[in-house]
Design an enzyme around this catalytic site. Sequence first.
Site, PDB file in Angstrom:
ATOM      1  N   SER A 163     108.739  26.887  91.582  1.00 44.12           N
ATOM      2  CA  SER A 163     109.831  28.262  90.974  1.00 44.12           C
ATOM      3  C   SER A 163     110.169  28.218  89.539  1.00 44.12           C
ATOM      4  CB  SER A 163     111.257  28.062  91.547  1.00 44.12           C
ATOM      5  OG  SER A 163     111.903  29.501  91.703  1.00 44.12           O
ATOM      6  N   PRO A 164     110.137  29.527  88.928  1.00 46.08           N
ATOM      7  CA  PRO A 164     110.290  29.355  87.417  1.00 46.08           C
ATOM      8  C   PRO A 164     111.464  28.691  87.117  1.00 46.08           C
ATOM      9  CG  PRO A 164     110.706  31.561  88.544  1.00 46.08           C
ATOM     10  CD  PRO A 164     109.956  30.823  89.511  1.00 46.08           C
ATOM     11  N   CYS A 193     113.474  27.783  83.338  1.00 49.29           N
ATOM     12  CA  CYS A 193     113.750  27.935  81.952  1.00 49.29           C
ATOM     13  C   CYS A 193     113.825  26.305  81.450  1.00 49.29           C
ATOM     14  CB  CYS A 193     115.018  28.519  81.570  1.00 49.29           C
ATOM     15  SG  CYS A 193     114.828  30.107  81.695  1.00 49.29           S
ATOM     16  N   GLN A 244     106.785  34.795  84.490  1.00 51.02           N
ATOM     17  CA  GLN A 244     107.890  35.666  84.912  1.00 51.02           C
ATOM     18  C   GLN A 244     108.520  36.226  83.530  1.00 51.02           C
ATOM     19  OE1 GLN A 244     111.899  33.906  85.465  1.00 51.02           O
ATOM     20  NE2 GLN A 244     111.995  34.980  87.520  1.00 51.02           N
ATOM     21  N   TYR A 250     120.188  39.425  84.907  1.00 50.73           N
ATOM     22  CA  TYR A 250     119.603  39.857  83.585  1.00 50.73           C
ATOM     23  C   TYR A 250     119.485  41.318  83.336  1.00 50.73           C
ATOM     24  CZ  TYR A 250     119.202  34.753  83.315  1.00 50.73           C
ATOM     25  OH  TYR A 250     119.450  33.336  83.206  1.00 50.73           O
ATOM     26  N   ARG A 255     111.147  39.695  91.080  1.00 50.75           N
ATOM     27  CA  ARG A 255     112.277  38.792  91.666  1.00 50.75           C
ATOM     28  C   ARG A 255     113.689  39.508  91.540  1.00 50.75           C
ATOM     29  NH1 ARG A 255     114.368  32.429  90.813  1.00 50.75           N
ATOM     30  NH2 ARG A 255     112.807  32.063  92.262  1.00 50.75           N
ATOM     31  N   ARG A 280     114.359  22.864  92.098  1.00 53.37           N
ATOM     32  CA  ARG A 280     115.065  21.400  91.428  1.00 53.37           C
ATOM     33  C   ARG A 280     114.003  20.397  92.276  1.00 53.37           C
ATOM     34  NH1 ARG A 280     120.765  22.751  93.462  1.00 53.37           N
ATOM     35  NH2 ARG A 280     119.430  24.159  94.869  1.00 53.37           N
TER      36      ARG A 280
END
Length: 775
Positions: free
Chosen positions: A431-432, A434, A509, A591, A639, A733
């Site tokens: 998963s993306p 940051c 992404q 966002y 997403r 995670r």
Amino acid sequence: MSRPLRLACIGGGPAGLYFALLMKRADPRHEVRVLERNRPDDTFGFGVVFSDATMAGVAEADAEAYQAISDHLVHWDDIEIHCPSASGAGEVITSTGHGFSGMSRHTLLRVLQDQARQAGVHLEFEREVRHFSECADADLVVGADGVNSPVRALLARSARTEIDVRPNRFVWLGTTKPFPAFTFYFRANEHGLWRVHAYQYAPDRSTFIVECRDETWRAAGLDRASEEESSRFLEALFAAELAGHRLVTNRSVWRQFPTVRVTPWSHGNVVLLGDAAHTAHFSVGSGTRMAMEDAAALRDAVVAATDTDEDIPTAMSRALAQYEAVRRPQVESLQRAAQASLEWFEATERYTHAAPLPFAFSLLTRSLRITHEDLRRRDPVFLSRVDDWVAERAQIQVGAPAPAIGRPAPPPMFTPFRLRDLVIPNRVVVSPMCQYTADDGLVGDWHVVHLGSRAIGGAGLVMAEMTDVSRDARISVGCAGLYSPAHASAWKRIVDFVHRETPACIGIQLGHAGRKAATKKLWEGDNEPMDSGAWAILSASPLPYFPGRSQTPIEMTRAHMDEARDAYVNATRLAVEAGFDLIEIHMAHGYLLASFISPLTNRRTDEYGGPLENRMRFPLEIFDACRAAWPAERPMSARVSAVDWMPGGMEPEGAVEVARMLKAHGCDIVDVSAGQTVPDQRPLYGRLFQTPFADRIRHEVGLATMAVGNISSYMDVNTIIAAGRADLCLLARAHLFDPYWTRHAAYMLGYALPWPDPYRSVERYAPRFEFHFGG
Ligand SMILES: Cc1cc2nc3c(=O)[nH]c(=O)nc-3n(C[C@H](O)[C@H](O)[C@H](O)COP(=O)(O)OP(=O)(O)OC[C@H]3O[C@@H](n4cnc5c(N)ncnc54)[C@H](O)[C@@H]3O)c2cc1C
Ligand SMILES: Cc1cc2nc3c(=O)[nH]c(=O)nc-3n(C[C@H](O)[C@H](O)[C@H](O)COP(=O)(O)O)c2cc1C
């Protein structure tokens, strides 16, 4: 040193009787009374069902009661699923190894009454308790008075009760037809889809629960029908299934299931037990089981607490706290499973287009507790049929030349999946995430190692983090960007490594942080505004993220929108240069684009605000512009946050419409996340907590989905893929913890994932290749 107690149980159902019996057996000096409003022989309903695991618990709690109960059990191992005709002309799928027993509720109560009486419990029937004063001399008052508990009502000031009345209608009937297996029927008629849960509880008696949607019930006129009329209607509807047997009624009124949740379960010396404290939908068959487990846990807590020198009120208060500490997590876990299960039955219409095997697999794993791995243990033959089916579908879906699939087929997570011309080798996605370690958007060595090692780790698709389309679109000064040729070159180094050294695909992404821009790095303060150096930020509406603390964003004008759209297109072109396989447009987590979609953050009165079509206008414009700049053979994802976890925000049905619009605009797959729109969100976390949203979109929209959120075991990934809840599973995670997550899953499953050449010596220790995909 234990002391004799005076105990009063209000209610002589399974909870009250079993607790009374266990306490009397624990110490015959206890004075135990059961006060029951009905006569000994009155009982509603037909059979109760226990799993083998429950019966093992009953055996452990009290061998004598177990023996008396087990004499009356009808045991079966099979679950038989009569699929809806649309999904295979009424095909019957049978799965074995499930280990259940049925018993008449009437007999269970009689056995418990006999046992309690023999042990010396004082049973008072036709004794309706109206107030605690009737039990004033008791050291402990047990409210075991069922789902409409008057005792709970008396505790209203100290205990908060939530009753969630579910929309489906159901009626509990009996029949003389014996069922050799736990049987589910699904039958559609002109009024809608009818579900039946049937099981045998005595040699010539079975429970026959019929369930349907409210609109189906009304369309059939059952809202106006008497008990007798309902029963005749259902007898005609299920004539073929009943094969000449009759339906039997016993206060068989149509009901809606109430899920009861109470906090706390006790006050002073009064405690709630069984249905009075909690309920769990009948489709997990666990109300009586929970009542009896409560009774055993309360007995243990009371026995332990009275084995001290404390005075009785102190000991009782400690016992009740201990009882709740032990039981609440177990009960809440079961209630979560029951919730997933009841939602499956509320939404069964959604799955009726599925082929019989995935329909059956989805039904068997509906509570999200039973996994692919559990079914392998219970019924390896059924599981290998499911795996073969998934592998065959995958082969057709990727369009590989189709020689017969090798046997055994690979586990579902190791089948490939195609999006446009991209074939992703397996269903696991990084998963993306940051990393906050870029320099003016430029990614570096950290990203090479971070993404490179996860690609070596075996995931089919590695998603690079939210990468911002302009400098001002960054969340923080450490965020990755794609707004200059230098950024494209830095990304190309990573993309080339992944393509050259691993079979993984790599996507990026693209995002714009909107009102969450100019904030600190995650570990310095999540979404907290920068102390200095912040830049002006944009959003759909001028609403700060943390009112009074965050910067107030500028409401975007059309000129701002043009500028943002051009930045997205520029980033897309740079992503082509870098060689990415897939781009994902970030429309989630509050966002910029999400701020347009959610009514909580979009208060605009122009054509970009108001109804969902308007709120989607700008996100879709961005999507279209990127789609036009992105090669037609490469796929695009978006997403979304399927729910805002906040009243007035996005709800799952809105997300279905969002997905429908995205599909119409050429989106290939939706990445279904949730929340992070507003700081005061109230998410319902749990294992796989966002997967139901992906499932719903996939089935209602007919669009591929990615599931994400607390997916951490290969059992869950295999289950999600085989049940068709999503096409790809993202793990975030879990991949931070273990970059080789997919390799470890392969090892555990005995599946040999090919190793890169420099690491091939490990194959000596890894299991041999046992599964085959394709020729
Ligand atoms: C359709 C349906 C199907 C079900 N199927 C199953 C199944 O297959 N397996 C399973 O395990 N469970 C099943 N259940 C659930 C099960 O019936 C209950 O969960 C279980 O009986 C709970 O036991 P209890 O002792 O807490 O409550 P109850 O069995 O409801 O007993 C409460 C008792 O308290 C008495 N009472 C109430 N008020 C007073 C008062 N003021 N004074 C004195 N007495 C009072 C009542 O008369 C009653 O006898 C099903 C439920 C439904 C609705
Ligand atoms: C360190 C970290 C960074 C994240 N960054 C992003 C991101 O860049 N884009 C995004 O959509 N989600 C991001 N997320 C959310 C994850 O992609 C994922 O949706 C979430 O962690 C739930 O999955 P999990 O339970 O497997 O961790 C991030 C999560 C973590 C833990």
